[in-house]
Write an enzyme that holds these catalytic residues in place. Structure first.
Site, PDB file in Angstrom:
ATOM      1  N   LYS A  30       0.851  -1.541   0.187  1.00 38.92           N
ATOM      2  CA  LYS A  30       0.255  -0.211   0.091  1.00 38.92           C
ATOM      3  C   LYS A  30       1.032   1.046  -0.248  1.00 38.92           C
ATOM      4  O   LYS A  30       0.685   2.239  -1.119  1.00 38.92           O
ATOM      5  CB  LYS A  30      -1.485   0.154   1.329  1.00 38.92           C
ATOM      6  CG  LYS A  30      -2.110  -0.254   1.051  1.00 38.92           C
ATOM      7  CD  LYS A  30      -2.920  -1.214   3.022  1.00 38.92           C
ATOM      8  CE  LYS A  30      -4.314  -2.104   2.219  1.00 38.92           C
ATOM      9  NZ  LYS A  30      -4.507  -2.806   3.719  1.00 38.92           N
ATOM     10  N   GLN A  39      -4.934  -1.454   9.764  1.00 44.30           N
ATOM     11  CA  GLN A  39      -4.310  -2.915   8.888  1.00 44.30           C
ATOM     12  C   GLN A  39      -5.216  -3.880  10.197  1.00 44.30           C
ATOM     13  O   GLN A  39      -4.739  -3.816  11.332  1.00 44.30           O
ATOM     14  CB  GLN A  39      -3.251  -3.240   8.474  1.00 44.30           C
ATOM     15  CG  GLN A  39      -2.541  -4.083   7.749  1.00 44.30           C
ATOM     16  CD  GLN A  39      -3.713  -4.360   6.250  1.00 44.30           C
ATOM     17  OE1 GLN A  39      -3.692  -3.337   6.049  1.00 44.30           O
ATOM     18  NE2 GLN A  39      -3.729  -5.426   6.416  1.00 44.30           N
ATOM     19  N   ASP A  56     -11.417   3.002   4.052  1.00 44.74           N
ATOM     20  CA  ASP A  56     -10.896   1.325   4.416  1.00 44.74           C
ATOM     21  C   ASP A  56     -13.037   1.359   4.075  1.00 44.74           C
ATOM     22  O   ASP A  56     -12.764   0.462   3.988  1.00 44.74           O
ATOM     23  CB  ASP A  56     -10.924   1.170   5.559  1.00 44.74           C
ATOM     24  CG  ASP A  56      -9.694  -0.336   4.939  1.00 44.74           C
ATOM     25  OD1 ASP A  56      -9.943  -0.958   3.936  1.00 44.74           O
ATOM     26  OD2 ASP A  56      -9.479  -0.092   6.454  1.00 44.74           O
TER      27      ASP A  56
HETATM   28  N1  GUN Z   1      -6.777  -7.014   6.115  1.00 43.06           N
HETATM   29  C1  GUN Z   1      -7.112  -7.643   5.293  1.00 43.06           C
HETATM   30  N2  GUN Z   1      -8.003  -7.007   3.969  1.00 43.06           N
HETATM   31  C2  GUN Z   1      -7.759  -5.444   4.494  1.00 43.06           C
HETATM   32  C3  GUN Z   1      -8.637  -4.411   4.252  1.00 43.06           C
HETATM   33  O1  GUN Z   1      -8.638  -4.390   3.480  1.00 43.06           O
HETATM   34  N3  GUN Z   1      -8.075  -3.096   4.861  1.00 43.06           N
HETATM   35  C4  GUN Z   1      -7.105  -3.335   6.369  1.00 43.06           C
HETATM   36  N4  GUN Z   1      -7.562  -2.507   6.914  1.00 43.06           N
HETATM   37  N5  GUN Z   1      -7.025  -4.705   6.885  1.00 43.06           N
HETATM   38  C5  GUN Z   1      -7.398  -5.412   6.299  1.00 43.06           C
END
Ligand code: GUN
Length: 295
Positions: free
Chosen positions: A54, A98, A121
């Protein structure tokens, strides 16, 4: 005839190029640089690799991008204080915590603490509710990516039978919500299957578009798929490692068999995966616009 592949890698690249141009224009015309912070608590290897990807993409698009890594034993109180700090930082437009978080931290409490206008998100209940009523600004990244894959591959969704396998808050529920909206790239008739569904195959065989987010390797086999269906595989299962230590991935769909029946199918890797990060970038650009009255 075997299915054509939907390349998430190529479609993601196309959207990233559009976004890069948009970021350059925002900088030139409005002196606004999208700011994203990714908060990682602990060192879960999958989470480390997602967050690194990311950050890499955010830098490549010219964002102001911060990786905030915290120790596994960070208290819930300290994490909430950190979120609060970024909520009030005018240079940060998007906050991503995350998941999963360590067991001692209440995930819901942390997600609720993020300013809904910085919730890139799309997990905050305000944004979940807005999506439900067709007013969504920040769509959750993986489902939004799936919708883009369908739109950009020319798949007709209006009136289509969409069957979703899986009812998670991150994928199953929001993609069902997106696909039933009275909007372009949606307008589908949606069925959601889950672990208590009786005779799953009866449902999946009706699907014009089958979206699988079950979290179980090869959960969908060829006998469950209608001839000519579009199959979107959201699964990322680590089933081993190569000699060099690289993870070997497989999806939730038995790809080799199902590709003989489907008309279009996403591979794993290189299907839905690259879209998730790209939609996070799109949401961050939206958040920067929102904060500067440009949306
Ligand atoms: N963990 C797995 N997928 C995601 C996501 O799309 N966003 C976040 N914040 N954590 C994750």
């Amino acid at each position: 005839m075997p299915a054509k592949l939907i390349s998430g890698k190529e479609i993601a690249q196309q959207i990233r190029e559009e976004l890069k141009q948009e970021v350059e224009d925002m900088k030139a015309k409005h002196n606004v640089v999208p700011g994203l912070v990714t908060i990682l608590v602990g060192e879960n290897p999958a989470s480390v690799s997602y967050v690194t990807a990311k950050q890499k993409t955010a830098h490549a698009l010219g964002f102001n991008s911060i990786q905030d890594s915290q120790p596994e034993d960070l208290s819930e109180e300290d994490l909430l204080a950190l979120v609060e700090k970024y909520n009030s930082d005018p240079n940060i437009h998007g906050i991503l915590v995350q998941l999963p978080l360590p067991k001692h931290i209440n995930e819901t409490k942390v997600l609720y603490a993020i300013d809904p206008d910085k919730d890139v998100d799309g997990f905050h209940p305000v944004n979940v509710g807005k999506l439900m009523i067709g007013e969504g600004v920040f769509l959750p990244c993986t489902p939004a990516g799936i919708q883009q894959l369908l739109i950009r591959s020319g798949v007709e969704t209006s009136g289509a039978e969409v069957v979703v396998v899986g009812r998670s808050n991150i994928v199953g529920k929001p993609i069902a919500n997106i696909m039933i909206q009275k909007q372009k790239g949606a307008n589908a008739t949606v069925t959601v299957c889950h672990t208590r569904t009786r005779n799953m195959k009866e449902h999946t065989l009706r699907a014009d578009i089958l979206i699988v987010a079950a979290g179980v390797p090869k959960a969908v086999t060829a006998d469950m798929v209608k001839e000519g269906a579009v199959v979107i595989d959201v699964g990322v299962n680590r089933i081993g490692k190569t000699e060099s230590g690289k993870a070997i991935l497989c999806g939730d769909v038995d790809f080799d068999a199902v590709k003989e029946k489907a008309s279009l199918i996403t591979p794993v890797p290189g299907g839905v995966g690259p879209m998730t990060i790209t939609m996070l970038m799109l949401n961050t650009v939206k958040a920067a616009k929102l904060a500067n009255g440009l949306l």
